[in-house]
Write a protein that holds these residues in place. Structure first.
Motif, PDB file in Angstrom:
ATOM      1  N   GLU A 175      -0.196  54.456  45.025  1.00 54.56           N
ATOM      2  CA  GLU A 175      -0.989  55.413  45.800  1.00 54.56           C
ATOM      3  C   GLU A 175      -0.253  56.739  45.987  1.00 54.56           C
ATOM      4  N   TYR A 176       1.068  56.726  45.843  1.00 54.52           N
ATOM      5  CA  TYR A 176       1.843  57.971  45.875  1.00 54.52           C
ATOM      6  C   TYR A 176       2.128  58.469  44.461  1.00 54.52           C
ATOM      7  N   GLY A 177       2.454  57.562  43.573  1.00 55.08           N
ATOM      8  CA  GLY A 177       2.867  57.941  42.234  1.00 55.08           C
ATOM      9  C   GLY A 177       1.758  58.514  41.367  1.00 55.08           C
ATOM     10  N   LEU A 178       0.571  57.930  41.435  1.00 54.48           N
ATOM     11  CA  LEU A 178      -0.527  58.412  40.583  1.00 54.48           C
ATOM     12  C   LEU A 178      -0.934  59.852  40.881  1.00 54.48           C
ATOM     13  N   PRO A 179      -1.122  60.244  42.152  1.00 60.44           N
ATOM     14  CA  PRO A 179      -1.474  61.655  42.401  1.00 60.44           C
ATOM     15  C   PRO A 179      -0.371  62.627  41.973  1.00 60.44           C
ATOM     16  N   VAL A 180       0.876  62.243  42.191  1.00 64.20           N
ATOM     17  CA  VAL A 180       1.987  63.114  41.783  1.00 64.20           C
ATOM     18  C   VAL A 180       1.996  63.262  40.266  1.00 64.20           C
ATOM     19  N   ALA A 181       1.835  62.146  39.554  1.00 67.14           N
ATOM     20  CA  ALA A 181       1.817  62.198  38.088  1.00 67.14           C
ATOM     21  C   ALA A 181       0.640  63.035  37.594  1.00 67.14           C
ATOM     22  N   GLY A 182      -0.526  62.837  38.195  1.00 72.55           N
ATOM     23  CA  GLY A 182      -1.692  63.616  37.791  1.00 72.55           C
ATOM     24  C   GLY A 182      -1.493  65.108  37.994  1.00 72.55           C
ATOM     25  N   LEU A 183      -0.896  65.476  39.124  1.00 72.58           N
ATOM     26  CA  LEU A 183      -0.634  66.890  39.400  1.00 72.58           C
ATOM     27  C   LEU A 183       0.351  67.468  38.393  1.00 72.58           C
ATOM     28  N   CYS A 184       1.391  66.713  38.061  1.00 74.52           N
ATOM     29  CA  CYS A 184       2.382  67.186  37.099  1.00 74.52           C
ATOM     30  C   CYS A 184       1.769  67.381  35.713  1.00 74.52           C
ATOM     31  N   VAL A 185       0.965  66.418  35.289  1.00 78.79           N
ATOM     32  CA  VAL A 185       0.318  66.528  33.981  1.00 78.79           C
ATOM     33  C   VAL A 185      -0.631  67.727  33.961  1.00 78.79           C
ATOM     34  N   LEU A 186      -1.360  67.932  35.043  1.00 76.76           N
ATOM     35  CA  LEU A 186      -2.266  69.076  35.123  1.00 76.76           C
ATOM     36  C   LEU A 186      -1.502  70.398  35.031  1.00 76.76           C
TER      37      LEU A 186
END
Length: 136
Positions: A100-111
């Motif tokens: 729940e913390y890692g997925l949003p951070v990863a998505g933001l970085c990829v974006l």
């Protein structure tokens, strides 16, 4: 407020997202200071940790502002920041078992990386306009 820059909207959008990342780091540093001043007993030095996050958050914030203003030289540091944050996201999703913390951070970085390296952003970063041809 009108910003006079030739940077594409994708690059300026990436700058805003990086500003958000920097603000989160600075807010976290302030939260650590509040906790340290409240006298809560903790293991470790909250003042040092707060200073660490303040410096990192401030640097990320500065890079984001510079990118939003159209400075080409911050693409490299922002790329390194995003790659490091992808490692943090992986650790949160995997070994820490907190997707729940890692997925949003990863998505933001990829974006952010996509916005920095799409075709318009690469053409802008190369800044071929104004360069004279080499007369072999």
């Amino acid at each position: 407020m009108r910003i006079e820059t030739d940077a594409p909207k994708t690059v300026r959008g990436a700058g805003l997202l990086v500003v958000l990342q920097g603000l989160i780091g600075v807010v976290f540093a302030v939260a650590l200071l509040i906790r340290a001043f409240s006298g809560v007993e903790t293991i470790g030095n909250l003042y040092g940790e707060a200073a660490y996050f303040a410096v990192l958050g401030g640097a990320v914030l500065g890079c984001g502002i510079a990118l939003f203003l159209g400075k080409r030289g911050v693409r490299g540091p922002i790329t390194v920041i995003q790659i490091l944050l992808l490692g943090v996201a992986w650790y949160a999703m995997g070994p820490s078992d907190q997707p729940e913390y890692g997925l949003p951070v990863a998505g933001l970085c990829v974006l952010v990386l996509y916005l920095l390296y799409n075709v318009k952003a690469r053409v802008w970063a190369e800044d071929r306009a104004g360069l004279e041809e080499d007369p072999d």
